[in-house]
Design a protein around this motif. Structure first.
Motif, PDB file in Angstrom:
ATOM      1  N   GLY A 231      -0.105   3.604   1.605  1.00  8.30           N
ATOM      2  CA  GLY A 231      -0.667   3.357   0.279  1.00  8.30           C
ATOM      3  C   GLY A 231      -2.141   3.714   0.228  1.00  8.30           C
ATOM      4  O   GLY A 231      -2.626   4.277  -0.761  1.00  8.30           O
ATOM      5  N   ILE A 232      -2.869   3.413   1.299  1.00 12.93           N
ATOM      6  CA  ILE A 232      -4.277   3.796   1.387  1.00 12.93           C
ATOM      7  C   ILE A 232      -4.404   5.289   1.665  1.00 12.93           C
ATOM      8  O   ILE A 232      -5.249   5.982   1.086  1.00 12.93           O
ATOM      9  CB  ILE A 232      -4.996   3.000   2.485  1.00 12.93           C
ATOM     10  N   SER A 235      -4.118   6.934  -1.512  1.00 15.77           N
ATOM     11  CA  SER A 235      -4.758   6.203  -2.615  1.00 15.77           C
ATOM     12  C   SER A 235      -5.348   7.126  -3.669  1.00 15.77           C
ATOM     13  O   SER A 235      -5.325   6.807  -4.869  1.00 15.77           O
ATOM     14  CB  SER A 235      -5.835   5.264  -2.071  1.00 15.77           C
ATOM     15  N   ASP A 244      -3.812   2.040  -9.121  1.00 16.64           N
ATOM     16  CA  ASP A 244      -4.995   1.600  -8.380  1.00 16.64           C
ATOM     17  C   ASP A 244      -4.551   0.697  -7.230  1.00 16.64           C
ATOM     18  O   ASP A 244      -4.215  -0.470  -7.433  1.00 16.64           O
ATOM     19  CB  ASP A 244      -5.955   0.843  -9.297  1.00 16.64           C
ATOM     20  N   THR A 245      -4.531   1.242  -6.019  1.00 16.45           N
ATOM     21  CA  THR A 245      -4.048   0.473  -4.868  1.00 16.45           C
ATOM     22  C   THR A 245      -4.981  -0.661  -4.478  1.00 16.45           C
ATOM     23  O   THR A 245      -4.583  -1.555  -3.734  1.00 16.45           O
ATOM     24  CB  THR A 245      -3.852   1.397  -3.653  1.00 16.45           C
ATOM     25  N   SER A 246      -6.226  -0.644  -4.972  1.00 11.86           N
ATOM     26  CA  SER A 246      -7.153  -1.733  -4.664  1.00 11.86           C
ATOM     27  C   SER A 246      -6.920  -2.942  -5.564  1.00 11.86           C
ATOM     28  O   SER A 246      -7.383  -4.047  -5.261  1.00 11.86           O
ATOM     29  CB  SER A 246      -8.606  -1.257  -4.811  1.00 11.86           C
ATOM     30  N   ARG A 249      -1.255  -4.183  -5.661  1.00  8.66           N
ATOM     31  CA  ARG A 249      -0.819  -4.039  -4.282  1.00  8.66           C
ATOM     32  C   ARG A 249       0.702  -3.945  -4.143  1.00  8.66           C
ATOM     33  O   ARG A 249       1.213  -3.918  -3.025  1.00  8.66           O
ATOM     34  CB  ARG A 249      -1.339  -5.215  -3.439  1.00  8.66           C
ATOM     35  N   ARG A 252       1.800  -0.686  -2.245  1.00 12.14           N
ATOM     36  CA  ARG A 252       1.394  -0.771  -0.837  1.00 12.14           C
ATOM     37  C   ARG A 252       2.253  -1.752  -0.065  1.00 12.14           C
ATOM     38  O   ARG A 252       2.703  -1.473   1.050  1.00 12.14           O
ATOM     39  CB  ARG A 252      -0.070  -1.204  -0.730  1.00 12.14           C
TER      40      ARG A 252
END
Length: 398
Positions: A231-232, A235, A244-246, A249, A252
């Motif tokens: 996922g990162i 990203s 937006d993976t941040s 979640r 991810r």
């Protein structure tokens, strides 16, 4: 860089070569009278599906990552490959909305706004044009954001201040995307077109959307127990798609091998056999910090996902089906993670028989990049190729 099978369209950290996939699919399908149904349940950027398609088989690629599926779809494009994506008109967008966009982790509001001009146009474009456009943007954004990459090829940093954001003019953004589009069109035109069918499905290997006993050949490489957070790693591509993976979640945490813990973790039991159970016991008893906590949970979650994946490929495989697994051993601190042997034991419990195997020494792995991990004495890391045949389906996997 490997270019066979369009691998250079979007280089992928893990996986195997087009020639490898082609050879194994050909060997597994040589005794079938008709074209085979070939599956990769962890399809990534689509090497298996491309190889199967060009051998004249029906290819099915399953991956939970929508960005990977777009790349895989582009590699398997059939039909008119010569159509580029027109440069879009400039739309009005507020700086406030651009500042909230997931791409704003690396790019200035002006750059984000221009990229959104492109992606808004792609939403209304034909599928083949859309996949070409998205991959061109993926490549362009990677080129713009190189400075946020570190020594770990799967980890991407975010900007620390607005001054650190990448700022380009609209014309520079258009030129960067245009260069990548021209490159992709050139590569696609060099590769022979196949009329065979290839289907990409955004789904989890834990719940394959396929009928029981419908697959002839499986060629795949499950994510390794090396704490790679895909996922990162993806990203920026996911941000192009608006994810937006941040903040969100969910994707991810759903990926196999994720560093996120989804929730309460139960016991692994003996669903993969004694080797996996013994490894879990060794990790839980290790003297290092968090071995009995977070790292134990991550390992149990990983093996639970592997269990579900093996259950599912067994369910969808026909009796007599063939499967090739590419797996890499690793180390947890100084504990050897014998993933190939664990996969072989788990598959055997489900009715698969190992008919051939080969092991290769790995000279460079993520463990060698981790300074903290270097404190522990380790042996050599090996990557294994395991070929199986489904002799029977044990109870619960039919």
């Amino acid at each position: 860089m490997d270019t066979a099978g369009l691998a250079d369209i979007f280089p992928y950290y893990a996986g195997f070569s087009f020639d490898f996939a082609s050879a194994h699919i050909a060997a597994h399908s040589k005794n079938l009278n008709d074209s085979a149904v070939v599956l990769d349940p962890w399809n990534g950027s689509g090497t298996t599906t491309l190889a199967a398609q060009h051998l004249g088989h029906t290819a099915i690629g399953v991956d939970l990552n929508p960005a990977a599926n777009i790349i895989a779809q582009l590699r398997c494009q059939i039909g008119d490959r010569a159509r580029g994506v027109p440069v879009p008109k400039r739309r009005r967008s507020s700086p406030e909305s651009m500042a909230k966009d997931p791409l704003s982790r690396w790019l200035s509001p002006g750059v984000v706004a221009r990229i959104r001009d492109w992606t808004c146009q792609l939403i209304e474009s034909p599928a083949e044009q859309s996949s070409l456009g998205y991959v061109a943007i993926f490549r362009a954004v990677r080129g713009m954001t190189r400075k946020f990459e570190g020594s770990n090829p799967t980890w991407v940093k975010s900007s620390k201040s607005s001054e650190d954001l990448v700022a380009l003019s609209n014309d520079e953004v258009d030129a960067a995307i245009g260069i990548e589009e021209d490159f992709l069109l050139g590569r696609l035109q060099e590769f022979p077109v196949s009329a065979s069918r290839a289907t990409m499905v955004t789904a989890s290997s834990r719940a394959l959307p396929l009928m029981n006993g419908s697959v002839d050949v499986i060629v795949t490489s499950p994510p390794y127990l090396t704490r790679i957070d895909y996922g990162i790693a993806y990203s920026r591509e996911l941000a192009v798609l608006g994810i937006d993976t941040s903040v969100d979640r969910s994707l991810r945490s759903g990926l196999m091998g994720t560093t996120l813990i989804r929730g309460p973790i139960g016991s692994l039991g003996d669903s993969l056999g004694g080797l996996a159970s013994g490894l879990i016991k060794d990790i839980s008893g290790h003297s290092s910090k968090a071995s009995g906590g977070y790292y134990l949970k991550q390992a149990v979650q990983y093996f639970s996902d592997l269990t579900a994946g093996l259950d599912e490929v067994t369910r969808v495989a026909k009796l007599g089906a063939s499967m090739s697994l590419v797996v890499q051993d690793s180390y947890y601190k100084d504990i050897h993670v014998r993933l190939a042997d664990i996969c072989a034991e788990g598959a055997k419990m489900r009715g698969w028989e190992v008919v051939w195997s080969e092991q290769f020494k790995v000279t460079r792995s993520l463990t060698s990049l981790n300074k903290a991990a270097k404190e522990y004495v380790k042996g050599e890391v090996a990557e294994s190729v395991l070929d199986f045949q489904l002799r029977e389906k044990t109870a619960g996997h039919r």
